[in-house]
Design a protein around this motif. Sequence first.
Motif, PDB file in Angstrom:
ATOM      1  N   ARG A   1      32.542  -3.354 -32.500  1.00  0.00           N
ATOM      2  CA  ARG A   1      33.426  -2.249 -32.132  1.00  0.00           C
ATOM      3  C   ARG A   1      34.382  -2.609 -30.990  1.00  0.00           C
ATOM      4  NH1 ARG A   1      32.269   2.557 -34.994  1.00  0.00           N
ATOM      5  NH2 ARG A   1      30.411   2.213 -36.244  1.00  0.00           N
ATOM      6  N   LYS A   2      34.702  -3.912 -30.889  1.00  0.00           N
ATOM      7  CA  LYS A   2      35.679  -4.377 -29.898  1.00  0.00           C
ATOM      8  C   LYS A   2      36.740  -5.207 -30.608  1.00  0.00           C
ATOM      9  CE  LYS A   2      33.210  -3.117 -26.206  1.00  0.00           C
ATOM     10  NZ  LYS A   2      33.663  -2.106 -25.224  1.00  0.00           N
ATOM     11  N   GLY A   3      37.810  -5.507 -29.888  1.00  0.00           N
ATOM     12  CA  GLY A   3      38.816  -6.406 -30.437  1.00  0.00           C
ATOM     13  C   GLY A   3      38.427  -7.855 -30.239  1.00  0.00           C
ATOM     14  N   PRO A   4      38.973  -8.757 -31.057  1.00  0.00           N
ATOM     15  CA  PRO A   4      38.682 -10.188 -30.872  1.00  0.00           C
ATOM     16  C   PRO A   4      39.228 -10.679 -29.536  1.00  0.00           C
ATOM     17  CG  PRO A   4      39.684  -9.751 -33.032  1.00  0.00           C
ATOM     18  CD  PRO A   4      39.838  -8.510 -32.223  1.00  0.00           C
TER      19      PRO A   4
ATOM     20  N   LEU B   1      39.907 -14.497 -27.349  1.00  0.00           N
ATOM     21  CA  LEU B   1      39.972 -15.939 -27.511  1.00  0.00           C
ATOM     22  C   LEU B   1      38.836 -16.619 -26.754  1.00  0.00           C
ATOM     23  CD1 LEU B   1      41.616 -18.296 -28.694  1.00  0.00           C
ATOM     24  CD2 LEU B   1      42.835 -18.394 -26.515  1.00  0.00           C
TER      25      LEU B   1
ATOM     26  N   ARG C   1      39.742   2.962 -35.293  1.00  0.00           N
ATOM     27  CA  ARG C   1      38.948   3.042 -36.526  1.00  0.00           C
ATOM     28  C   ARG C   1      39.429   4.246 -37.320  1.00  0.00           C
ATOM     29  NH1 ARG C   1      34.227   0.666 -38.175  1.00  0.00           N
ATOM     30  NH2 ARG C   1      34.193  -0.414 -36.172  1.00  0.00           N
TER      31      ARG C   1
ATOM     32  N   LEU D   1      49.231 -16.507 -36.872  1.00  0.00           N
ATOM     33  CA  LEU D   1      47.792 -16.747 -36.845  1.00  0.00           C
ATOM     34  C   LEU D   1      47.172 -16.360 -38.180  1.00  0.00           C
ATOM     35  CD1 LEU D   1      46.137 -15.543 -33.490  1.00  0.00           C
ATOM     36  CD2 LEU D   1      46.096 -17.816 -34.479  1.00  0.00           C
TER      37      LEU D   1
ATOM     38  N   TYR E   1      40.353 -23.015 -27.764  1.00  0.00           N
ATOM     39  CA  TYR E   1      41.682 -23.285 -28.331  1.00  0.00           C
ATOM     40  C   TYR E   1      41.911 -24.785 -28.245  1.00  0.00           C
ATOM     41  CZ  TYR E   1      46.859 -23.419 -27.860  1.00  0.00           C
ATOM     42  OH  TYR E   1      48.193 -23.703 -27.960  1.00  0.00           O
TER      43      TYR E   1
ATOM     44  N   LEU F   1      35.333 -15.662 -35.273  1.00  0.00           N
ATOM     45  CA  LEU F   1      36.427 -15.865 -36.223  1.00  0.00           C
ATOM     46  C   LEU F   1      37.173 -17.138 -35.869  1.00  0.00           C
ATOM     47  CD1 LEU F   1      36.994 -12.430 -35.248  1.00  0.00           C
ATOM     48  CD2 LEU F   1      37.623 -12.655 -37.611  1.00  0.00           C
TER      49      LEU F   1
ATOM     50  N   TYR G   1      37.855 -17.152 -32.000  1.00  0.00           N
ATOM     51  CA  TYR G   1      37.815 -15.847 -31.357  1.00  0.00           C
ATOM     52  C   TYR G   1      36.395 -15.295 -31.491  1.00  0.00           C
ATOM     53  CZ  TYR G   1      42.857 -15.169 -30.621  1.00  0.00           C
ATOM     54  OH  TYR G   1      44.165 -15.255 -30.172  1.00  0.00           O
TER      55      TYR G   1
ATOM     56  N   PHE H   1      43.476 -15.972 -39.921  1.00  0.00           N
ATOM     57  CA  PHE H   1      42.081 -15.860 -39.523  1.00  0.00           C
ATOM     58  C   PHE H   1      41.139 -16.140 -40.694  1.00  0.00           C
ATOM     59  CE2 PHE H   1      42.012 -14.142 -35.247  1.00  0.00           C
ATOM     60  CZ  PHE H   1      43.307 -13.663 -35.088  1.00  0.00           C
TER      61      PHE H   1
ATOM     62  N   ALA I   1      37.280 -15.266 -42.296  1.00  0.00           N
ATOM     63  CA  ALA I   1      36.624 -13.972 -42.515  1.00  0.00           C
ATOM     64  C   ALA I   1      35.696 -13.593 -41.362  1.00  0.00           C
ATOM     65  CB  ALA I   1      35.832 -14.007 -43.822  1.00  0.00           C
TER      66      ALA I   1
ATOM     67  N   PHE J   1      44.044  -8.865 -27.900  1.00  0.00           N
ATOM     68  CA  PHE J   1      43.833  -7.737 -28.803  1.00  0.00           C
ATOM     69  C   PHE J   1      43.404  -6.483 -28.045  1.00  0.00           C
ATOM     70  CE2 PHE J   1      43.948  -9.291 -33.211  1.00  0.00           C
ATOM     71  CZ  PHE J   1      44.093 -10.646 -32.986  1.00  0.00           C
ATOM     72  N   GLY J   2      43.835  -5.348 -28.566  1.00  0.00           N
ATOM     73  CA  GLY J   2      43.344  -4.078 -28.079  1.00  0.00           C
ATOM     74  C   GLY J   2      41.990  -3.763 -28.682  1.00  0.00           C
ATOM     75  N   PRO J   3      41.412  -2.615 -28.322  1.00  0.00           N
ATOM     76  CA  PRO J   3      40.081  -2.257 -28.815  1.00  0.00           C
ATOM     77  C   PRO J   3      40.063  -1.760 -30.255  1.00  0.00           C
ATOM     78  CG  PRO J   3      40.940  -0.528 -27.422  1.00  0.00           C
ATOM     79  CD  PRO J   3      41.927  -1.655 -27.359  1.00  0.00           C
TER      80      PRO J   3
ATOM     81  N   PHE K   1      44.181  -3.054 -35.410  1.00  0.00           N
ATOM     82  CA  PHE K   1      44.298  -3.663 -34.091  1.00  0.00           C
ATOM     83  C   PHE K   1      45.756  -3.928 -33.758  1.00  0.00           C
ATOM     84  CE2 PHE K   1      39.999  -4.412 -32.870  1.00  0.00           C
ATOM     85  CZ  PHE K   1      39.276  -4.650 -34.035  1.00  0.00           C
TER      86      PHE K   1
ATOM     87  N   TYR L   1      47.485  -5.578 -36.797  1.00  0.00           N
ATOM     88  CA  TYR L   1      46.567  -6.138 -37.776  1.00  0.00           C
ATOM     89  C   TYR L   1      45.710  -5.028 -38.370  1.00  0.00           C
ATOM     90  CZ  TYR L   1      47.265 -10.889 -35.842  1.00  0.00           C
ATOM     91  OH  TYR L   1      47.788 -12.099 -35.433  1.00  0.00           O
TER      92      TYR L   1
ATOM     93  N   GLU M   1      48.004 -17.691 -27.735  1.00  0.00           N
ATOM     94  CA  GLU M   1      46.934 -16.730 -27.529  1.00  0.00           C
ATOM     95  C   GLU M   1      47.464 -15.318 -27.670  1.00  0.00           C
ATOM     96  OE1 GLU M   1      44.794 -16.961 -23.843  1.00  0.00           O
ATOM     97  OE2 GLU M   1      43.401 -15.371 -24.430  1.00  0.00           O
ATOM     98  N   GLN M   2      46.795 -14.559 -28.502  1.00  0.00           N
ATOM     99  CA  GLN M   2      47.089 -13.150 -28.655  1.00  0.00           C
ATOM    100  C   GLN M   2      45.957 -12.346 -28.020  1.00  0.00           C
ATOM    101  OE1 GLN M   2      48.027 -12.098 -32.720  1.00  0.00           O
ATOM    102  NE2 GLN M   2      49.283 -13.925 -33.009  1.00  0.00           N
TER     103      GLN M   2
ATOM    104  N   MET N   1      41.766 -22.233 -33.214  1.00  0.00           N
ATOM    105  CA  MET N   1      41.146 -21.368 -32.214  1.00  0.00           C
ATOM    106  C   MET N   1      39.864 -20.764 -32.747  1.00  0.00           C
ATOM    107  SD  MET N   1      44.582 -19.279 -31.285  1.00  0.00           S
ATOM    108  CE  MET N   1      46.107 -20.164 -31.125  1.00  0.00           C
TER     109      MET N   1
ATOM    110  N   GLN O   1      34.246 -11.693 -31.416  1.00  0.00           N
ATOM    111  CA  GLN O   1      34.434 -10.251 -31.539  1.00  0.00           C
ATOM    112  C   GLN O   1      33.084  -9.554 -31.450  1.00  0.00           C
ATOM    113  OE1 GLN O   1      36.255  -8.892 -35.244  1.00  0.00           O
ATOM    114  NE2 GLN O   1      36.893  -6.970 -34.314  1.00  0.00           N
TER     115      GLN O   1
END
Lengths: 114, 113
Positions: free
Chosen positions: B41-44, B46, A110, B101, B49, B88, B36, B103, B105, A105-107, A91, A35, A102-103, B34, B38
């Motif tokens: 500075r991290k990933g989303p 879950l 940037r 999926l 659901y 999200l 999510y 999303f 905004a 996600f990594g960190p 991502f 993504y 469910e997915q 779902m 976030q």
Amino acid sequence: DAGVIQSPRHEVTEMGQEVTLRCKPISGHNSLFWYRQTMMRGLELLIYFNNNVPIDDSGMPEDRFSAKMPNASFSTLKIQPSEPRDSAVYFCASRGLAGANEQFFGPGTRLTVL
Amino acid sequence: QKEVEQDPGPLSVPEGAIVSLNCTYSNSAFQYFMWYRQYSRKGPELLMYTYSSGNKEDGRFTAQVDKSSKYISLFIRDSQPSDSATYLCAMTARTGGYNKLIFGAGTRLAVHP
């Protein structure tokens, strides 16, 4: 469990350079997603792999972008040549069963292209 | 028009407030809904659901889906500073043989002590 691992976490490069982003999915997961997230466009799917095979690459913006998954534990997203408008957070996410939703996600990486 | 609309905020509330986050969608084929969360500075990750219309509760969080109105909500009770994040909404559509999926905004939430 280490979760999804991405490298590098930050990348600053100059326009025209090649950029390679790396992802290690969660062990045992057979689906992998790349993504891109920007303020303007939000979170957009670039490409989806299932069992290492690209299934949906309709989100890849143009030929400058390419992605590979040579084995179940590694994937790359390459941009060549990079442009300032590619600046975003990229991502990688993985998913266990094909029918699951469910997915994980990594960190993120940037990316800043100057 | 986007398939999923979500007000980006930001939303700022005092600690202990009830927070309501919402999304509308246009595609009646969306099947799973779902939320999510976030952190900066991290990933989303879950949070909630659900599949059917109605409410689903998990601790201080309640997800609500109204398929007839194409509207989903996330309620946070007794909000805490640790809830400060971007939320999200996401929905799945069967596309090309897999559940894709889509999303929203994201809504940025700040809970201040």
